[in-house]
Motif scaffolding. Structure first.
Motif, short mmCIF file in Angstrom:
data_model
loop_
_atom_site.label_atom_id
_atom_site.label_comp_id
_atom_site.label_asym_id
_atom_site.label_seq_id
_atom_site.Cartn_x
_atom_site.Cartn_y
_atom_site.Cartn_z
N ARG A 299 0.90 -1.80 0.34
CA ARG A 299 -0.27 0.34 -0.41
C ARG A 299 1.22 0.85 -0.03
O ARG A 299 0.47 2.32 -0.46
N ALA A 300 2.20 1.09 0.27
CA ALA A 300 2.99 2.85 0.42
C ALA A 300 3.51 2.66 -1.06
O ALA A 300 3.55 3.64 -0.53
N ASP A 301 3.21 2.08 -2.01
CA ASP A 301 3.72 2.30 -3.07
C ASP A 301 2.55 3.54 -3.61
O ASP A 301 3.11 3.58 -4.97
N ILE A 302 1.38 2.70 -3.38
CA ILE A 302 0.80 3.78 -4.31
C ILE A 302 -0.76 4.90 -3.21
O ILE A 302 0.04 4.61 -1.87
N PRO A 303 -0.54 6.07 -3.65
CA PRO A 303 -1.87 6.89 -2.83
C PRO A 303 -2.91 6.31 -2.19
O PRO A 303 -3.13 5.10 -2.84
N PRO A 304 -3.55 6.55 -1.43
CA PRO A 304 -4.50 5.49 -0.85
C PRO A 304 -5.73 6.51 -1.76
O PRO A 304 -6.05 7.57 -1.40
N VAL A 305 -6.59 5.41 -2.65
CA VAL A 305 -7.78 6.27 -3.21
C VAL A 305 -9.36 5.26 -2.67
O VAL A 305 -9.48 4.46 -1.49
N ALA A 306 -10.01 6.02 -3.42
CA ALA A 306 -11.54 5.61 -2.58
C ALA A 306 -12.47 4.46 -3.56
O ALA A 306 -12.83 3.94 -2.74
N TYR A 307 -11.74 3.75 -4.29
CA TYR A 307 -12.38 2.90 -5.54
C TYR A 307 -11.46 1.77 -5.03
O TYR A 307 -10.58 1.76 -4.46
N VAL A 308 -11.77 0.47 -5.57
CA VAL A 308 -11.23 -0.65 -5.15
C VAL A 308 -9.65 -1.05 -6.39
O VAL A 308 -10.41 -0.96 -6.98
N LYS A 309 -9.09 -1.51 -6.01
CA LYS A 309 -8.00 -1.16 -7.35
C LYS A 309 -7.94 -3.57 -7.03
O LYS A 309 -8.91 -4.00 -6.16
N ALA A 310 -7.43 -3.79 -8.53
CA ALA A 310 -7.13 -5.31 -8.76
C ALA A 310 -6.45 -5.73 -7.28
O ALA A 310 -6.36 -6.88 -7.51
N LEU A 311 -5.40 -5.12 -6.86
CA LEU A 311 -4.44 -5.60 -5.83
C LEU A 311 -5.33 -5.53 -4.82
O LEU A 311 -5.33 -7.56 -4.22
N ASP A 312 -6.13 -5.78 -4.62
CA ASP A 312 -7.25 -5.27 -3.19
C ASP A 312 -8.00 -6.78 -3.63
O ASP A 312 -8.69 -7.72 -2.64
N LEU A 313 -8.63 -6.96 -4.41
CA LEU A 313 -9.50 -7.95 -5.40
C LEU A 313 -8.64 -9.32 -4.57
O LEU A 313 -9.03 -10.40 -4.39
N TRP A 314 -6.96 -8.82 -5.01
CA TRP A 314 -6.52 -10.24 -4.76
C TRP A 314 -5.63 -10.50 -3.28
O TRP A 314 -6.08 -11.78 -2.86
N MET A 315 -6.00 -9.14 -2.79
CA MET A 315 -5.49 -9.26 -1.40
C MET A 315 -6.71 -10.17 -0.84
O MET A 315 -6.88 -10.80 0.33
N ALA A 316 -7.72 -9.71 -1.18
CA ALA A 316 -8.68 -10.04 -0.01
C ALA A 316 -9.51 -11.54 -0.53
O ALA A 316 -9.58 -12.84 0.48
N GLY A 317 -8.90 -12.09 -2.09
CA GLY A 317 -9.52 -13.17 -2.32
C GLY A 317 -8.42 -14.08 -1.09
O GLY A 317 -8.51 -14.98 -0.66
N CYS A 318 -6.84 -13.80 -1.06
CA CYS A 318 -5.30 -14.90 -0.48
C CYS A 318 -6.07 -14.70 0.91
O CYS A 318 -5.87 -15.49 1.95
N MET A 319 -6.71 -13.86 1.73
CA MET A 319 -7.11 -13.23 3.36
C MET A 319 -7.64 -14.54 3.28
O MET A 319 -7.99 -14.98 4.41
N VAL A 320 -8.73 -14.05 2.18
CA VAL A 320 -10.59 -15.21 2.21
C VAL A 320 -9.98 -16.62 3.09
O VAL A 320 -10.58 -16.97 3.38
N SER A 321 -9.36 -16.98 1.12
CA SER A 321 -8.78 -18.83 1.58
C SER A 321 -8.06 -18.85 3.16
O SER A 321 -8.82 -19.78 3.53
N VAL A 322 -7.03 -17.99 3.59
CA VAL A 322 -6.21 -18.24 4.75
C VAL A 322 -7.56 -18.30 5.59
O VAL A 322 -7.53 -19.41 6.80
N PHE A 323 -8.13 -17.22 6.27
CA PHE A 323 -9.24 -16.69 6.84
C PHE A 323 -10.43 -18.35 7.29
O PHE A 323 -10.63 -18.81 8.50
N ALA A 324 -11.26 -18.76 5.69
CA ALA A 324 -11.72 -19.81 5.79
C ALA A 324 -10.98 -21.16 6.38
O ALA A 324 -11.90 -22.20 6.94
#
Length: 449
Positions: A299-324
């Motif tokens: 997250r330090a490489d890009i400014p904070p934005v209000a919309y969802v990025k493609a990397l955020d979806l990948w992060m969510a998919g990986c973390m949901v898999s481990v959390f499950a």
């Protein structure tokens, strides 16, 4: 003695006259050099504030070209980039009086000092979306003025500029940034001055390389008229679009591959029994913390934005898999506790009834209680038949999956719920993650193209 002093006085007086003559001659020579008219003579009625004459109603044509030396400091936080370049402007100045003897033999042009440019009419283009634009200097400004025999003036300068660019990061890290440079006449509207791209247009240094981006080619050039309400009028405008395509190789090595391996590592917990609770919990929690730390650094490489990025979806998919996987461990542990409680608290009881009477058989089969009513009716000597409610014998049915344990009547093997969930998870979790990957990458590639 008196004659000796007269001789010295005479010599001193003579030296004084000689020095005065040398000084006067030097001043005369300097004044002569200073007042000598240049061999390129401007007409007496030349006014540099007036544009060169042209056909009635037509503007002065100014050809513009750029040679890009380097592009660096593509700053996603400030949303700008720096470009070092040579700019060239060319226009016709018909009012000049140029003598042929100023050109060397075989040349049709002569290069003059930059100071001569201050005495000429000159166009006033500027970079509309620049934050900083400066001419490079060392001991002097890197500019030059070239005059041609056909009275064409060519102005060249080495300069650097910081250009603002409105960037979008929805597809990050496979985003493509299209950054324009707008060049516009400042004070002369399109009725007086018209900017146009020369034949060379915008060229790039063949040795130009960017660290994180590929520069899309060919560059898109555009000529238009832009209305400026601040200046009240339409002004000639040139536009060049730079297409920065982010290289995905760095993120494949630093982000996608490690995070995928961490998710796969979490699947090993399904092969660890509940007798290895500390190891299983440590494995899953470590995987989760690793993903959180990894994505926090990204997250330090890009400014904070209000919309969802493609990397955020990948992060969510990986973390949901481990959390499950961690949630699955909690579920199987709860089922195991319930199973152990029922095994230790409810003993098996088997009751046999005499022939001709109803018998109630209560048996504990993996934590489930079955009740069956059996009646034995003699048929022929030596033969008996087991009937329920006077009907044919009914086959035993498998218990519901909601039970913590049951006996498979087909094999007679006891099935425990938490063990079955672990076995199913060994296949379901990888399949779901691979489905996510197969959906993620084609959609991302399609949108980025």
């Amino acid at each position: 003695m008196l004659g000796k002093y007269n001789t010295k006085a005479f010599i001193s007086l003579g030296l004084t006259f000689i020095l005065m003559w040398i000084s006067e001659a030097t001043d005369t020579h300097m004044n002569y050099n200073y007042t000598t008219k240049p061999r390129v003579v401007l007409p007496p009625n030349y006014v540099k504030e007036m544009r060169p004459p042209s056909k009635k109603g037509s503007p002065v044509i100014v050809d513009f070209s750029i040679f890009v030396v380097d592009i660096n400091s593509i700053n996603v936080e400030d949303m700008d980039f720096r470009v070092d370049m040579f700019i060239h402007q060319r226009w016709m100045e018909s009012r000049l009086e140029i003598s042929d003897d100023i050109f060397e033999e075989g040349d049709d042009y002569v290069t003059l000092l930059p100071e001569f440019f201050d005495n000429l009419w000159q166009p006033d283009p500027y970079f509309l979306n620049s934050k900083i634009a400066e001419i490079a200097t060392l001991t002097h400004k890197f500019t030059s003025v070239t005059l041609y025999k056909n009275k064409t003036v060519r102005y060249a300068a080495r300069m650097h500029a910081i250009i603002a660019c409105q960037m979008e990061f929805q597809l990050y890290p496979m985003d493509i940034q299209v950054c324009p440079i707008y060049i516009e006449s400042f004070s002369s509207n399109n009725q007086k001055v018209k900017l146009r791209w020369s034949d060379s247009g915008v060229t790039l240094n063949p040795e130009l390389k960017l660290l994180q981006y590929n520069l899309g080619q060919p560059l898109e050039l555009e000529e238009s008229d832009g209305y400026m309400p601040e200046k009240v009028g339409n002004f000639s405008r040139l536009t060049v679009y730079f297409r920065f395509e982010r290289q995905i190789g760095h993120h494949l090595i630093q982000t996608f591959a490690p995070s995928s391996l961490v998710v796969m590592l979490s699947w090993f917990s399904f092969w660890l029994g509940l007798d290895a609770i500390p190891g299983r919990v440590t494995l899953l929690v470590t995987c989760m913390l690793t993903l959180v730390t990894m994505f926090t650094g990204l997250r330090a490489d890009i400014p904070p934005v209000a919309y969802v990025k493609a990397l955020d979806l990948w992060m969510a998919g990986c973390m949901v898999s481990v959390f499950a996987a961690l949630a699955e461990f909690v579920v199987v542990k709860v089922l195991d506790v319930q199973y152990q409680y029922q095994v230790n608290r409810i003993p098996k009881r088997i009751s046999n009834m005499e022939k001709g009477q109803c018998a109630t058989v209560a048996s504990w089969e993996g934590g489930a209680v079955r009740s069956r009513k059996a009646t034995q009716t003699p048929t022929t000597p030596g033969q008996t038949s087991l009937q329920g409610n006077g009907g044919p014998p009914k086959p035993a049915r498998r218990q519901s999956l909601l039970s913590v344990a049951w006996t498979d009547t087909d094999t007679g093997v006891e099935k425990i719920m938490w063990r079955e969930i672990d076995k199913v998870s060994r296949a379901v979790f990888p399949i779901l993650f691979f489905v996510f990957v197969l959906l993620y990458w084609p959609i991302l590639l399609m949108k980025s193209s």
